[in-house]
Design an enzyme around this catalytic site. Structure first.
Site, mmCIF file in Angstrom:
data_model
loop_
_atom_site.group_PDB
_atom_site.id
_atom_site.type_symbol
_atom_site.label_atom_id
_atom_site.label_comp_id
_atom_site.label_asym_id
_atom_site.label_seq_id
_atom_site.Cartn_x
_atom_site.Cartn_y
_atom_site.Cartn_z
ATOM 1 N N GLU A 59 0.840 -1.206 0.000
ATOM 2 C CA GLU A 59 0.000 0.000 0.000
ATOM 3 C C GLU A 59 0.873 1.254 0.000
ATOM 4 O OE1 GLU A 59 -3.004 0.312 2.989
ATOM 5 O OE2 GLU A 59 -4.059 -1.479 2.285
ATOM 6 N N HIS A 150 -5.696 8.946 -25.632
ATOM 7 C CA HIS A 150 -6.192 7.864 -26.483
ATOM 8 C C HIS A 150 -7.686 7.652 -26.276
ATOM 9 C CE1 HIS A 150 -6.669 3.961 -28.326
ATOM 10 N NE2 HIS A 150 -5.510 4.122 -28.895
ATOM 11 N N LYS A 216 -5.366 -2.078 -39.860
ATOM 12 C CA LYS A 216 -4.894 -3.029 -38.843
ATOM 13 C C LYS A 216 -6.070 -3.834 -38.306
ATOM 14 C CE LYS A 216 -3.763 -1.619 -34.485
ATOM 15 N NZ LYS A 216 -2.985 -0.869 -33.492
ATOM 16 N N ARG A 218 -6.841 -6.119 -34.954
ATOM 17 C CA ARG A 218 -6.272 -6.587 -33.677
ATOM 18 C C ARG A 218 -6.848 -7.955 -33.370
ATOM 19 N NH1 ARG A 218 -3.022 -5.357 -29.923
ATOM 20 N NH2 ARG A 218 -2.555 -3.214 -30.512
ATOM 21 N N ASP A 242 2.429 7.173 -34.641
ATOM 22 C CA ASP A 242 1.328 6.666 -33.808
ATOM 23 C C ASP A 242 1.326 7.416 -32.478
ATOM 24 O OD1 ASP A 242 -0.861 5.114 -33.157
ATOM 25 O OD2 ASP A 242 0.127 3.197 -33.504
ATOM 26 N N SER A 246 2.971 0.026 -27.190
ATOM 27 C CA SER A 246 2.912 -0.765 -25.959
ATOM 28 C C SER A 246 3.664 -2.082 -26.153
ATOM 29 C CB SER A 246 1.449 -0.998 -25.576
ATOM 30 O OG SER A 246 1.377 -1.817 -24.445
ATOM 31 N N GLY A 248 4.496 -3.150 -29.083
ATOM 32 C CA GLY A 248 5.337 -2.921 -30.262
ATOM 33 C C GLY A 248 4.860 -3.691 -31.476
ATOM 34 N N THR A 250 2.184 -3.481 -33.329
ATOM 35 C CA THR A 250 1.676 -2.625 -34.414
ATOM 36 C C THR A 250 2.849 -2.098 -35.249
ATOM 37 O OG1 THR A 250 -0.205 -1.993 -33.048
ATOM 38 C CG2 THR A 250 0.346 -0.514 -34.862
#
Ligand code: R5P
Length: 316
Positions: A59, A150, A216, A218, A242, A246, A248, A250
Site C-alpha cells: 500500500e 487515447h 490493422k 487486432r 502513432d 505498448s 510494439g 503494431t
C-alpha cells in the site's frame, strides 16, 4: 489543442475565496519528476515533490510537506509504468492536496492511462475511460492537461457530459515530425491504422510530405495483423507515426510490410513510450526500424522530444 469544458465545475470551488490564491506550485508525483521540474522552471513557479513510499504490503504512503493552502497546485503524474499504482497514487495525492486547502488542482497527466478501453466492444466489458473520469471527478480536479489522449471512440461531447473537469489536450505529433524531419529525406508518413491517420496527416503537413494509412486488425491484446496494401515506398524513407507503442506489435507488423515493399529507412515516431517490456524496442529494430523517437510523457531512453513547452502553454 482540444478543450472540453466541465459544466458543473464551479460547484466544487464556489465555497473557496478566490482572493486567497498565494501563487502556483508544481507538485510532482513519482512518475516523471524530471519533466515536472522542467515544467516548474519553464512556468517559473515553486517545485515540490510528493513523498511516495510503500508499506511492506504494497500500500502507498504519501506525504506533501510543502504548504499548498490557498494555492493553485499543478500536480504532475503520468500513468505508466504500472498504471494501477500510478492511478491510486494520483487519486490519493489529489484528494490530499484538496484536504490541505489547495485553492484548485490542475492535473497534468502527460500520459493519461486507462483511456484505451473507451467503448464496450464485448458484452459485460468495463469501459475503463468512463470509470477513470468518475474517479478523477470524485477527488476534485479543476482542470486536466494531457498529451495525445487515447480517446478514439468517446467524443468530446460525451466526455463533457461525463465529467466536470475542463480538459485541455495538446498533441506532440508536430514536434515529433519536426524532429524526424531533420534526419530523413522527404519521408512518407505512415499511419499503421485508421485511428492514427490523423497523426500521419498532421506530421505530413508539418514536413510538406505525403502520408498513407494502413489497415490493422487486432487479433488479441498482444497480436495484430496489418492488411496488405500497395505503397509507394521503394527506396524511400518512411516514418511510422502513432500515439502509443505498448507491445510494439503494431510497429513491428507495419515495418515488416514496409520492408517487404522495399522501404529504405524506417523511423518509428510516437508520443507515448509505454513499451510494455524491455524486449519491445529490440523487436522493433529486428523488424527493420532504424530509429525510435518518442517524447518524455513516460520515462524512457527514447523520449528525446520534451513536451514541457506544450504543457506550459496550457497553464496560462
Ligand atoms: C491503438 O489504437 C494505438 O493507437 C496503438 O496503435 C496501439 O496502442 C499500439 O499497441 P501495440 O504497441 O501493443 O501494438
Amino acid at each position: 489543442m482540444v478543450v472540453v469544458s466541465g459544466k458543473h465545475r464551479q460547484t466544487y470551488y464556489a465555497v473557496r475565496d478566490r482572493n486567497t490564491v498565494m501563487g502556483d506550485i508544481v507538485v510532482a508525483g513519482s512518475s516523471v519528476p524530471g519533466l515536472a521540474r522542467e515544467i516548474s522552471e519553464d512556468f517559473r513557479c515553486k517545485f515540490a515533490a510528493a513523498r511516495v513510499h510503500k508499506f511492506p504490503d504494497g500500500e502507498l504512503h504519501i506525504q506533501v510537506t510543502e504548504n499548498v493552502y490557498g494555492k493553485r497546485v499543478i500536480y504532475i503524474q503520468s500513468m505508466s509504468p504500472c498504471p494501477d499504482d500510478k492511478l491510486v497514487e494520483l487519486l490519493i495525492t489529489v484528494d490530499l492536496l484538496n484536504e490541505l486547502g489547495a485553492d484548485n488542482v490542475t492535473l497534468v497527466a502527460p500520459y493519461l492511462g486507462y483511456t484505451r478501453q473507451d467503448a464496450r466492444m464485448k458484452p459485460g466489458e468495463a469501459v475503463n475511460a468512463r470509470t477513470l473520469f468518475k474517479l478523477l471527478d470524485a477527488v476534485r480536479i479543476n482542470e486536466l492537461v494531457s498529451v495525445d489522449i487515447h480517446l478514439h471512440r468517446l467524443s468530446s461531447k460525451e466526455l463533457a457530459k461525463l465529467t466536470d473537469i475542463t480538459i485541455k489536450e495538446v498533441s506532440a505529433i508536430p514536434q515529433l515530425a519536426q524532429h524526424v524531419g531533420n534526419m530523413l529525406d522527404n519521408p512518407l508518413m505512415i499511419a499503421p491504422d485508421s485511428e492514427a491517420g490523423r497523426f500521419a496527416k498532421v506530421a505530413a503537413k508539418v514536413l510538406g510530405s505525403d502520408y498513407d494509412v494502413m489497415q490493422k486488425r487486432r487479433l488479441s491484446p498482444t497480436k495484430v495483423q496489418i492488411l496488405p496494401k500497395k505503397l509507394h515506398v521503394e527506396g524511400g524513407d518512411v516514418v511510422i507515426v502513432d500515439d502509443i507503442v505498448s507491445t510494439g506489435d503494431t510497429m513491428v507488423e507495419t515495418a515488416k510490410a514496409l520492408k517487404q515493399q522495399g522501404a529504405r529507412r524506417i523511423i518509428a515516431a510516437f508520443t507515448h513510450p509505454v513499451l510494455s517490456d524491455e524486449s519491445v524496442a529490440q523487436k522493433m529494430f529486428d523488424a527493420g526500424i532504424s530509429k525510435i523517437i518518442s517524447t518524455n510523457t513516460i520515462p524512457s531512453k527514447y523520449g528525446v522530444v520534451s513536451v514541457a513547452d506544450l504543457i506550459v502553454a496550457q497553464l496560462e
